[in-house]
Structures are given as structure tokens and as C-alpha cells.
Design a protein around this motif. Structure first.
Motif, PDB file in Angstrom:
ATOM      1  N   ILE A   1       1.133  -1.462   0.251  1.00 40.75           N
ATOM      2  CA  ILE A   1      -0.064  -0.111  -0.163  1.00 40.75           C
ATOM      3  C   ILE A   1       1.166   0.855  -0.002  1.00 40.75           C
ATOM      4  O   ILE A   1       0.430   2.224  -0.627  1.00 40.75           O
ATOM      5  N   ALA A   2       2.118   1.327   1.250  1.00 40.18           N
ATOM      6  CA  ALA A   2       3.251   2.263   0.828  1.00 40.18           C
ATOM      7  C   ALA A   2       3.507   2.256  -0.732  1.00 40.18           C
ATOM      8  O   ALA A   2       3.607   3.551  -0.885  1.00 40.18           O
ATOM      9  N   ARG A   3       4.299   1.707  -1.402  1.00 45.11           N
ATOM     10  CA  ARG A   3       4.447   1.503  -2.585  1.00 45.11           C
ATOM     11  C   ARG A   3       4.136   1.731  -3.491  1.00 45.11           C
ATOM     12  O   ARG A   3       3.987   3.280  -4.356  1.00 45.11           O
ATOM     13  N   VAL A   4       2.735   1.584  -3.403  1.00 46.70           N
ATOM     14  CA  VAL A   4       1.886   2.099  -4.071  1.00 46.70           C
ATOM     15  C   VAL A   4       1.342   3.497  -4.206  1.00 46.70           C
ATOM     16  O   VAL A   4       1.289   3.906  -5.551  1.00 46.70           O
ATOM     17  N   ASP A   5       1.014   4.051  -3.518  1.00 45.17           N
ATOM     18  CA  ASP A   5       0.488   5.373  -2.949  1.00 45.17           C
ATOM     19  C   ASP A   5       1.745   6.431  -3.441  1.00 45.17           C
ATOM     20  O   ASP A   5       1.369   7.234  -4.283  1.00 45.17           O
ATOM     21  N   GLN A   6       3.397   5.482  -3.240  1.00 48.12           N
ATOM     22  CA  GLN A   6       4.218   6.265  -3.764  1.00 48.12           C
ATOM     23  C   GLN A   6       4.279   6.414  -5.335  1.00 48.12           C
ATOM     24  O   GLN A   6       4.986   7.628  -5.849  1.00 48.12           O
TER      25      GLN A   6
ATOM     26  N   HIS B   1       1.548   8.541  -7.569  1.00 50.02           N
ATOM     27  CA  HIS B   1       1.735  10.276  -7.211  1.00 50.02           C
ATOM     28  C   HIS B   1       3.052  10.539  -7.877  1.00 50.02           C
ATOM     29  O   HIS B   1       3.265  11.580  -7.773  1.00 50.02           O
TER      30      HIS B   1
ATOM     31  N   TYR C   1       3.067  -0.248 -10.436  1.00 50.00           N
ATOM     32  CA  TYR C   1       2.289   0.951 -10.734  1.00 50.00           C
ATOM     33  C   TYR C   1       3.164   2.359 -10.755  1.00 50.00           C
ATOM     34  O   TYR C   1       2.662   2.758  -9.997  1.00 50.00           O
TER      35      TYR C   1
ATOM     36  N   VAL D   1      -6.563   0.739  -7.321  1.00 44.63           N
ATOM     37  CA  VAL D   1      -5.244   0.784  -5.820  1.00 44.63           C
ATOM     38  C   VAL D   1      -5.404   0.774  -4.411  1.00 44.63           C
ATOM     39  O   VAL D   1      -4.961   1.332  -3.673  1.00 44.63           O
ATOM     40  N   ASN D   2      -6.349   0.937  -4.121  1.00 46.91           N
ATOM     41  CA  ASN D   2      -7.048   0.006  -2.819  1.00 46.91           C
ATOM     42  C   ASN D   2      -7.576  -0.892  -2.410  1.00 46.91           C
ATOM     43  O   ASN D   2      -7.824  -1.694  -3.012  1.00 46.91           O
TER      44      ASN D   2
END
Length: 273
Positions: free
Chosen positions: A70-75, A78, A100, A234-235
Motif C-alpha cells: 500500500i505504501a509503495r503503490v501510494d508513493q 503520485h 504501479y 489501487v485501494n
């Protein structure tokens, strides 16, 4: 009328007698089992406890992995857009290191080479439309242009035309190939039925060469037409802690069930003299 003398004592004695019968019956049942049988049941129970504890630990490890994902995808989603990886980088691409990533492609779509892959999205059931793009850098990338509903399938299977000759720039998310097929369903190349975005198999079926080992999910394309891009999930659901607590609870319950007969035996025997 007063109860006859000794009636209360008789009732108590009867109860004591019944309790004694139950204890003797339970003792006889337990005594009826051989030591080997009791040992086998104990070992089986211990094995069950270890299995439940192992599953709980595995769920905790999965939780750590999911939080990292989750942290890697969010980074990455964006982060500023970068050029899609070229052939020099393909051997080093991994899901953990690249999936991603926010990438950009420039080139021209190849007409008459769409592949429709079965999908379920927030818009319902339908298909992803994967179209190969010949990039300005010379290699080919499969682009997931977005989702179309079931009733538009035939239209996009036949899609071709002059619009595909125009240069186009695509911003999207890099995704790794999905070999094999979907859940309990394999891709049927001969019948042109696709359940996963298997880059290598699609490239072979369409006669493509110099194809990147990844595909790109195109970004949002508005709500006026099809295909509808920007539907990448992505969630990610993260219920691993609940699952871990469930397994640990089952382990504790089984451990108590194994210990109960030994505690009961000690209690019936009374304190040591």
C-alpha cells in the motif's frame, strides 16, 4: 406437613451417588482407551495448535507485506511521470520494484490488434481493451486503454481505422504481466477467450515482436466514451490482522480443550497427601 426425618440426608446421598456414577462412567470410558490411542489424540491436538499458530503468524507476515505494498503503490502513483522502461531495463523489472509506477508512452497504436480481456469493475462486468502501441523508441507496449461493457465487445474486437495512425501520448500505470489466466479459468488462445492480461501469450497470438514484458493501464479518459480508462484498483483490502486473531483464538481454544481432561483428572484425584 414436615418431611420425614432423614429425607434431606437421603436426597444428598442420592445426588452424591449419581455424581459418583458419572465419575466412574467417565473413568471407565477414559480407561477404555489404550495409552497409544490417548497419545495419538494428544499429538493430533498439539499438531492442530501448531497449525493454527502457524497460520496466525503467516497472516501477520501477510499484513506486513500488504502495508508495504500500500505504501509503495501510494508513493508511485503520485510520483512524477517518467518514460516507460525500454529494453535495456526489462530484465530487471519486478513487481516489487516497478509495478504501479507512473509512466508515459509516445507512439502509434496498431490497428486491428485489440485483445479483449474479461473484467469486473465498478462499472460492472465487461472487458479490458488491450491495444499494442509501437512507441517512438521502437519497441511495442500493450496498452490497457480501459473498460468496455459486454454490449460493446463486438465493436472493439473489430476496431480499426485511420485514427490509429495518428501519434498519441499515454500516461498511465505500469503493470506486470498476468500469465496463465484468471481464477479457475485458463486463457483460451485458440478461441480468443482471455481471462488475464498475459503479455507474452497475447503478443504471440497477435504476431507481435519487441514487446515489453509489462502493460500500461491508461489514465482516466473521461465519461463520454469508451473505453473508460483510469479504473485501476489501487485501494487494497487489509484484513490480515482479523484473520490472524481468528487463527490464534482457535489455537487457544484447542489448547484449552487438550488441557481440560488433565486438569479435571487432577481435580477428581484431589490434593496430594
Amino acid at each position: 406437613m414436615s418431611p420425614p426425618p432423614g429425607a434431606g440426608r437421603t436426597t444428598i446421598e442420592a445426588r452424591d451417588g449419581q455424581a459418583g456414577i458419572r465419575l466412574r462412567t467417565a473413568s471407565r470410558k477414559d480407561a477404555g482407551r489404550s495409552p497409544a490411542s490417548r497419545l495419538s489424540l494428544l499429538l493430533l491436538g498439539i499438531f492442530g495448535v501448531l497449525v493454527f499458530v502457524g497460520l496466525g503468524i503467516w497472516q501477520l507476515e501477510r499484513r506486513v507485506w500488504k502495508l508495504d505494498l500500500i505504501a509503495r503503490v501510494d508513493q508511485r502513483i503520485h510520483a512524477p511521470v517518467v518514460d516507460a522502461p525500454g529494453p535495456v531495463s526489462w530484465n530487471g523489472l519486478t513487481a516489487a520494484g516497478s509495478e504501479y509506477s507512473h509512466v508515459r508512452l509516445a507512439g502509434r497504436f496498431l490497428s486491428g490488434a485489440n485483445t479483449l480481456v474479461q473484467a469486473v469493475t465498478e462499472l460492472g462486468g465487461g472487458y479490458w481493451v488491450l491495444t499494442p502501441m509501437r512507441t517512438d523508441r521502437g519497441f511495442v507496449v500493450l496498452v490497457n486503454r480501459g473498460f468496455v461493457p459486454v454490449e460493446r465487445k463486438a465493436e472493439f474486437e473489430r476496431e480499426s481505422g485511420d485514427g490509429f495512425t495518428a501519434p498519441v501520448v499515454i500516461d498511465g500505470l505500469l503493470r506486470m504481466s498476468e500469465p496463465g489466466g484468471g481464477f479457475l479459468r485458463k486463457n483460451d488462445v485458440a478461441d480468443n477467450r482471455w481471462y488475464s492480461r498475459d503479455v507474452a501469450a497475447i503478443a504471440t497470438a497477435r504476431g507481435l515482436t519487441d514487446v515489453a514484458p509489462y502493460f500500461v493501464d491508461a489514465g482516466a479518459s473521461g465519461t463520454d466514451g469508451w473505453p473508460r480508462g483510469g479504473l485501476t484498483v489501487v485501494n487494497f483490502r487489509n484484513s490480515h490482522l482479523v484473520y490472524a486473531l481468528t487463527w490464534f483464538t482457535l489455537a487457544a481454544m484447542l489448547a484449552v480443550a487438550l488441557a481440560a481432561p488433565m486438569i479435571g483428572c487432577r481435580w477428581r484425584q484431589g490434593p496430594a497427601r
